[in-house]
Design a protein around this motif. Structure first.
Motif, PDB file in Angstrom:
ATOM      1  N   MET A  44       1.058  -0.911  -0.257  1.00 21.38           N
ATOM      2  CA  MET A  44      -0.217   0.153  -0.240  1.00 21.38           C
ATOM      3  C   MET A  44       1.016   1.652  -0.232  1.00 21.38           C
ATOM      4  N   ALA A  45       1.603   1.432   0.473  1.00 20.61           N
ATOM      5  CA  ALA A  45       2.418   2.128   1.186  1.00 20.61           C
ATOM      6  C   ALA A  45       3.743   2.708  -0.658  1.00 20.61           C
ATOM      7  N   VAL A  46       4.120   1.603  -1.421  1.00 13.76           N
ATOM      8  CA  VAL A  46       4.457   1.721  -2.355  1.00 13.76           C
ATOM      9  C   VAL A  46       3.654   2.410  -3.552  1.00 13.76           C
ATOM     10  N   ALA A  47       2.380   2.214  -3.009  1.00 14.71           N
ATOM     11  CA  ALA A  47       1.531   2.160  -4.646  1.00 14.71           C
ATOM     12  C   ALA A  47       1.215   3.306  -3.676  1.00 14.71           C
ATOM     13  N   ALA A  48       0.988   4.102  -2.480  1.00  9.98           N
ATOM     14  CA  ALA A  48       0.326   5.653  -2.335  1.00  9.98           C
ATOM     15  C   ALA A  48       1.614   6.743  -3.136  1.00  9.98           C
ATOM     16  N   ASP A  49       3.025   6.158  -2.207  1.00 10.55           N
ATOM     17  CA  ASP A  49       3.968   6.502  -2.889  1.00 10.55           C
ATOM     18  C   ASP A  49       4.260   6.487  -4.273  1.00 10.55           C
ATOM     19  N   LYS A  50       4.309   6.431  -5.217  1.00 11.51           N
ATOM     20  CA  LYS A  50       3.656   6.405  -7.059  1.00 11.51           C
ATOM     21  C   LYS A  50       2.811   7.059  -7.187  1.00 11.51           C
ATOM     22  N   ASP A  51       2.224   6.985  -5.922  1.00  8.77           N
ATOM     23  CA  ASP A  51       0.809   7.791  -6.937  1.00  8.77           C
ATOM     24  C   ASP A  51       1.120   9.642  -6.769  1.00  8.77           C
ATOM     25  N   TYR A  52       1.334   9.166  -5.239  1.00 11.67           N
ATOM     26  CA  TYR A  52       1.738  11.049  -4.919  1.00 11.67           C
ATOM     27  C   TYR A  52       3.199  11.499  -5.369  1.00 11.67           C
ATOM     28  N   THR A  53       4.344  10.812  -5.983  1.00 17.25           N
ATOM     29  CA  THR A  53       5.233  11.287  -6.682  1.00 17.25           C
ATOM     30  C   THR A  53       4.330  11.488  -7.895  1.00 17.25           C
ATOM     31  N   ALA A  54       3.645  11.068  -9.230  1.00 10.60           N
ATOM     32  CA  ALA A  54       3.725  11.160  -9.966  1.00 10.60           C
ATOM     33  C   ALA A  54       2.443  12.879  -9.966  1.00 10.60           C
ATOM     34  N   LYS A  55       1.199  12.497  -8.629  1.00 16.23           N
ATOM     35  CA  LYS A  55       1.140  13.795  -8.893  1.00 16.23           C
ATOM     36  C   LYS A  55       1.932  14.866  -8.518  1.00 16.23           C
TER      37      LYS A  55
END
Length: 100
Positions: A44-55
């Motif tokens: 979950m953390a890796v997925a959230a980090d990828k999302d935040y990085t993209a944003k």
């Protein structure tokens, strides 16, 4: 956001013993044993980090596309100037700002 990759996420979960003691025994056991929920939390953390990085990347491109500093950089400029005068080694802020 700094991409040091020394942890999965800046968001770690902590709970009080008062709350933990309200859980069913099997949930307490599964989350307490080594590695308990670690894999799911890390995924979950890796997925959230990828999302935040993209944003953040999109936002940064938008800000720079408008011809200038990001809104954040502009907002903190007075504080940075104060730190430059009162805390930083003389010339440090200019050196950092000159890095391309």
């Amino acid at each position: 956001m700094m991409r040091t990759e020394h942890i999965y996420s800046a968001c770690k979960y902590q709970v009080s013993m008062k709350w933990f003691n309200t859980l069913k025994k099997d949930h307490q056991d599964s989350s307490s044993r080594p590695g308990g929920c670690r894999q799911v939390r890390n995924e979950m953390a890796v997925a959230a980090d990828k999302d935040y990085t993209a944003k953040l990347s999109e936002r940064r491109q938008d800000d720079h596309g408008r011809g200038g500093q990001s809104a954040f950089a502009k907002a903190v400029e007075p504080a940075m100037d104060k730190l430059d005068k009162e805390v930083f080694e003389p010339g440090l802020l200019k050196k950092v700002r000159d890095i391309k």
